[in-house]
Design an enzyme around this catalytic site. Structure first.
Site, PDB file in Angstrom:
ATOM      1  N   ARG A  35      38.715  42.419  34.916  1.00 25.57           N
ATOM      2  CA  ARG A  35      39.487  43.417  35.665  1.00 25.57           C
ATOM      3  C   ARG A  35      39.397  44.788  35.014  1.00 25.57           C
ATOM      4  NH1 ARG A  35      41.930  43.677  40.153  1.00 25.57           N
ATOM      5  NH2 ARG A  35      41.515  41.466  40.480  1.00 25.57           N
ATOM      6  N   HIS A  38      35.999  46.024  35.976  1.00 21.13           N
ATOM      7  CA  HIS A  38      36.058  46.378  37.397  1.00 21.13           C
ATOM      8  C   HIS A  38      36.730  47.729  37.587  1.00 21.13           C
ATOM      9  CE1 HIS A  38      38.336  46.260  41.291  1.00 21.13           C
ATOM     10  NE2 HIS A  38      37.141  45.938  41.735  1.00 21.13           N
TER      11      HIS A  38
END
Length: 202
Positions: A35, A38
């Site tokens: 994450r 990302h």
């Protein structure tokens, strides 16, 4: 947590995993690493981040049991959309030897007490101040960004022995700090078996 994942995010993760093998990471570590990458489109975080799976497991339980979440700035809070957070920067004042960010951490600790999850993505002085308190945190996500004090404050966090997510380089920032917290927030809780449920009832 029931969360509808947008197709763009699905495709982003597919491309991320095509370029970087994250399958060797334990589950929560993998969730945080992916994450954060990302959020920043920066694959180098895979080797820059430092965390312990056991600490993440305890923090995950605390978070899903309702532990307070404290942020150093509103930008970090803005990235955590599915959980109320505490940010006292608007109430803080700078003084001799004390930055506004550091004062905000003091005010937040007075409000929430021990056992909170602290998410610091902007100010190294906020992280430094937290380390002077007896905050007994469930987790410190210490990812402040900058060329002055950021590396040193994150090194001090690791040396403190507190449960933490940090990184080695100058990189960091509000987006990656909130992403690390969101990784724990979005990660499903383990399913309890029948014996565990019966123990809770008894």
């Amino acid at each position: 947590m029931n969360r509808v994942v947008h197709p763009i995010e699905v495709e982003s993760y597919r491309r991320l995993r095509a370029r970087l093998d994250t399958s060797h990471f334990p589950p929560l570590t993998r969730a945080v690493v992916e994450r954060v990458i990302h959020s920043a489109a920066d694959l180098d975080y895979a080797t820059d981040l430092v965390m312990d799976e056991g600490d993440l497991e305890k923090a995950h339980r605390a978070l899903h049991s309702g532990a307070p979440v404290v942020t150093d700035v509103e930008m970090v809070a803005a990235g955590i959309t599915r959980r109320e957070t505490v940010c006292r920067l608007k109430d803080a004042e700078s003084g001799p030897g004390l930055t506004r960010s550091a004062h905000a951490i003091r005010l937040a600790y007075e409000q929430v007490g021990p056992g909170a999850l602290w998410v610091i993505g902007n100010a190294p002085t906020a992280l430094e101040e937290l380390l002077t308190l007896d905050a007994a945190p469930a987790l410190v996500i210490g990812l402040p960004v900058g060329f002055v004090g950021a590396v040193e404050s994150k090194a001090a966090l690791r040396e403190s022995g507190l449960p933490a997510v940090s990184n080695v380089s100058e990189k960091g920032g509000s987006a990656v700090a909130s992403a690390a917290l969101n990784a724990l927030l979005y990660h499903p809780q383990p399913q309890k078996n029948a014996s565990q449920k019966n123990e809770e009832k008894s």
